[in-house]
Design an enzyme around this catalytic site. Structure first.
Site, PDB file in Angstrom:
ATOM      1  N   CYS A  66       0.811  -1.226   0.000  1.00  0.00           N
ATOM      2  CA  CYS A  66       0.000   0.000   0.000  1.00  0.00           C
ATOM      3  C   CYS A  66       0.836   1.262   0.000  1.00  0.00           C
ATOM      4  O   CYS A  66       0.297   2.359  -0.167  1.00  0.00           O
ATOM      5  CB  CYS A  66      -0.953  -0.020   1.198  1.00  0.00           C
ATOM      6  SG  CYS A  66      -2.315  -1.190   0.996  1.00  0.00           S
ATOM      7  N   ASP A  98     -14.729   7.021   3.718  1.00  0.00           N
ATOM      8  CA  ASP A  98     -14.980   5.694   4.259  1.00  0.00           C
ATOM      9  C   ASP A  98     -14.320   4.619   3.407  1.00  0.00           C
ATOM     10  O   ASP A  98     -13.778   4.885   2.332  1.00  0.00           O
ATOM     11  CB  ASP A  98     -16.483   5.437   4.379  1.00  0.00           C
ATOM     12  CG  ASP A  98     -16.864   4.947   5.763  1.00  0.00           C
ATOM     13  OD1 ASP A  98     -16.206   4.001   6.236  1.00  0.00           O
ATOM     14  OD2 ASP A  98     -17.769   5.529   6.369  1.00  0.00           O
ATOM     15  N   GLY A 188     -12.646 -10.198 -14.490  1.00  0.00           N
ATOM     16  CA  GLY A 188     -11.594  -9.272 -14.125  1.00  0.00           C
ATOM     17  C   GLY A 188     -11.082  -8.491 -15.309  1.00  0.00           C
ATOM     18  O   GLY A 188     -11.657  -8.512 -16.399  1.00  0.00           O
ATOM     19  N   ASP A 276     -10.484  -0.106   8.334  1.00  0.00           N
ATOM     20  CA  ASP A 276      -9.319  -0.984   8.287  1.00  0.00           C
ATOM     21  C   ASP A 276      -8.070  -0.136   8.100  1.00  0.00           C
ATOM     22  O   ASP A 276      -8.079   0.902   7.451  1.00  0.00           O
ATOM     23  CB  ASP A 276      -9.446  -2.063   7.213  1.00  0.00           C
ATOM     24  CG  ASP A 276      -9.482  -1.516   5.808  1.00  0.00           C
ATOM     25  OD1 ASP A 276      -9.922  -0.366   5.618  1.00  0.00           O
ATOM     26  OD2 ASP A 276      -9.092  -2.244   4.878  1.00  0.00           O
TER      27      ASP A 276
END
Length: 558
Positions: A66, A98, A188, A276
């Site tokens: 990340c 959010d 995908g 999270d």
């Protein structure tokens, strides 16, 4: 080459030549350098033979996990003022920060929760990365109190430079982790990209009356965290060869663990708010909760669970660049109290597939933590919501007295000794049991080129005279090199040590071997070799350090 393949090449190249550039990449001429050097036309579907065997994904990206995401402050600037279609069915949209969006379905009896998450590899193993990517993407649904239902994969992969088996392993790892969550990937999208990326768009279901956002914290709530933090620091430590396999495996185990149990149970235990913890760090997500809820939140750093390698790496100042970007986005809302800069940096660590940060009423704390513990989750209380705040504030307490001062070698840990500001470590030259400090300041070299003096673009049968350096004193190039290598104002040994440093900086394996042997032959000591290598790393940066350590490992295994 068979006639059909040759005809295809001629047809495509004739179009490129008429246009004056490659039809696949307008920035390249036709014939392109690859065709000139290796007789390969990628536009015609031809490609170099890709080496099989194990690859290390993190060596093919600039930032891991990340930490590869767009910085929060930059993102806020770009998104500010954007307007879209207004839909009354949207219960949670872009107005807040959010984890996922929520839209009501017909009759408002049910709702769908939607999210997408894509990032660069956080680990070397393709299958493991696929698992992490899936767990991370699912986490946004769980953070809202929802149930994940289905997913779409998103993958970027350099198909001409890495083996297809690696891409397949990534997708299989993701599929297996989705299966563990009871989720099926139903399609995908794939991109031929220069850097590896993987993630999922996830669709889930949620009770419209039981949506848990990151803005619902109430005064008196206690804060729970379900996974340790500092994973981004440990993964960065792995990139610069400052971690053990055991330390990294601890982080990997956490990253592949689903947040499903903790997330799906939140509505049953009256949780007020949750999010999270991912790339924007524990502090970044805590600030979002404080600001969105209009509350002051106190965090006790002494209670925050850390991965085992974090404190040691913090003492080495081994922090990834994302730490500074996270700080820039959140520090205006934080009172650091007595926390040291190293402790602050730990809380700014970019996490990948981190735990849930949960605001829960005290009356429900014991029951919820007991439920989690029964299911193998050790949730730790790390703070509380103390008061209303118009702007949202975070107060930090509980210093552990972790400082960023470099450790002495007597501590038993490897010191980070290079003085270069773009290099976080020095090679392990343990043959002599020593690792001397590089006493040279760095001009912050930004070299990223991977050229090697042993992999020149010179091609047999082609006149490249104009590409050669000018001859010295009118001699031929070979004579020039002979002159350069002779002892003069600089002794031969010193010249070989300089050549060794340059070889490390330029990441040329054969040159390192040749110049190391030559320096030893001319009387260089192991300490002098070590210092030359450290100087090379100080100018080449962390990538040169990784190159040198991998070279040493390969030689030791031979």
């Amino acid at each position: 080459m068979d006639s059909a393949a040759l005809e295809k090449r001629q047809r495509i190249m004739s179009r490129s030549i008429k246009l004056g550039h490659c039809v696949c990449d307008p920035n390249k001429p036709c014939p392109c350098p690859l065709f000139k050097e290796k007789n390969i036309c990628e536009c015609a579907g031809e490609q170099e033979e890709i080496a099989s065997g194990e690859i290390k994904l993190t060596q093919h990206v600039r930032a891991v996990g990340c930490a590869s995401k767009v910085p929060k402050k930059y993102l806020e600037t770009v998104l500010s003022g954007l307007h879209g279609y207004s839909d009354p069915r949207v219960l949670i949209g872009t107005e807040s920060s959010d984890d996922a969006g929520v839209i009501a379905l017909a009759g408002n009896q049910n709702a769908s929760v939607m999210t997408v998450d894509v990032f660069a590899p956080s680990v070397d193993d393709p299958y493991t990365f696929g698992m992490i990517a899936a767990a991370n993407s699912l986490s946004d649904v769980y953070a809202m109190g929802g149930k994940a239902e289905t997913a779409l994969s998103i993958i970027g992969f350099p198909i001409y430079s890495l083996p297809e088996a690696a891409m397949k392993a990534m997708l299989q790892g993701g599929a297996d982790k989705l299966a563990e969550a009871g989720v099926r990937a139903i399609g995908g999208h794939s991109i031929n990209d220069s850097e590896i990326k993987c993630g999922y768009a996830v669709l889930g279901s949620i009770d419209p009356k039981g949506i848990i956002t990151n803005t619902g914290a109430e005064t008196g709530d206690l804060l729970l965290l379900t996974k340790p933090v500092g994973g981004g620091i440990v993964l960065f430590g792995q990139q610069i060869n400052q971690t053990t396999e055991l330390e990294v495996s601890e982080v990997i185990s956490a990253m592949i663990t689903l947040n499903r149990t903790a997330g799906e149970a939140m509505p049953d235990f009256s949780v007020h708010a949750a999010t999270d913890v991912t790339g924007f760090s524990l502090l970044g997500h805590l600030v979002e909760m404080a600001r969105g809820s209009g509350k002051k939140i106190e965090l006790d750093f002494s209670k925050v669970p850390l991965f085992s390698a974090v404190e040691r790496l913090a003492k080495l100042d081994a922090f990834p660049g994302a730490v500074e970007r996270n700080r820039e986005a959140s520090e205006d809302f934080i009172d650091y109290g007595e926390l040291t800069e190293a402790e602050q940096n730990i809380l700014y660590s970019p996490e990948t597939s981190g735990g849930l940060l949960i605001a829960i009423p005290p009356a429900w704390l014991e029951r919820y933590t007991a439920y989690l513990l029964k299911n193998g989750i050790n949730a730790i209380c790390i703070g509380k919501v103390t008061a209303d705040s118009a702007t949202g504030q975070v107060q930090l307490n509980g210093s552990r007295n972790i400082t960023g001062k470099k450790q002495n070698s007597s501590s038993g840990q490897q010191p980070a000794t290079a003085s270069c500001c773009c290099s976080a470590s020095t090679p392990d030259t343990s043959e002599a049991g020593k690792n001397e400090e590089a006493a040279t300041d760095c001009c912050c070299s930004s070299r990223t080129a991977e050229e090697s003096c042993c992999s020149s673009t010179l091609t047999a049968g082609t006149d490249h005279t104009s590409e050669l350096p000018p001859p010295a004193a009118g001699t031929e190039f070979s004579s020039y090199m002979s002159t350069v290598n002779k002892a003069g104002a600089l002794a031969g040994k010193e010249k070989k040590l300089i050549a060794l440093a340059l070889s490390v900086s330029h990441k040329c394996a054969e040159c390192v071997k040749i110049n190391t042997a030559a320096a030893y032959k001319l009387g260089a000591s192991t300490e002098e070799i070590s210092e030359a290598v450290a100087l090379g790393i100080s100018f080449g940066g962390a990538s040169s350090n990784m190159f040198y350590n991998e070279l040493r490992k390969d030689l030791n295994n031979q």
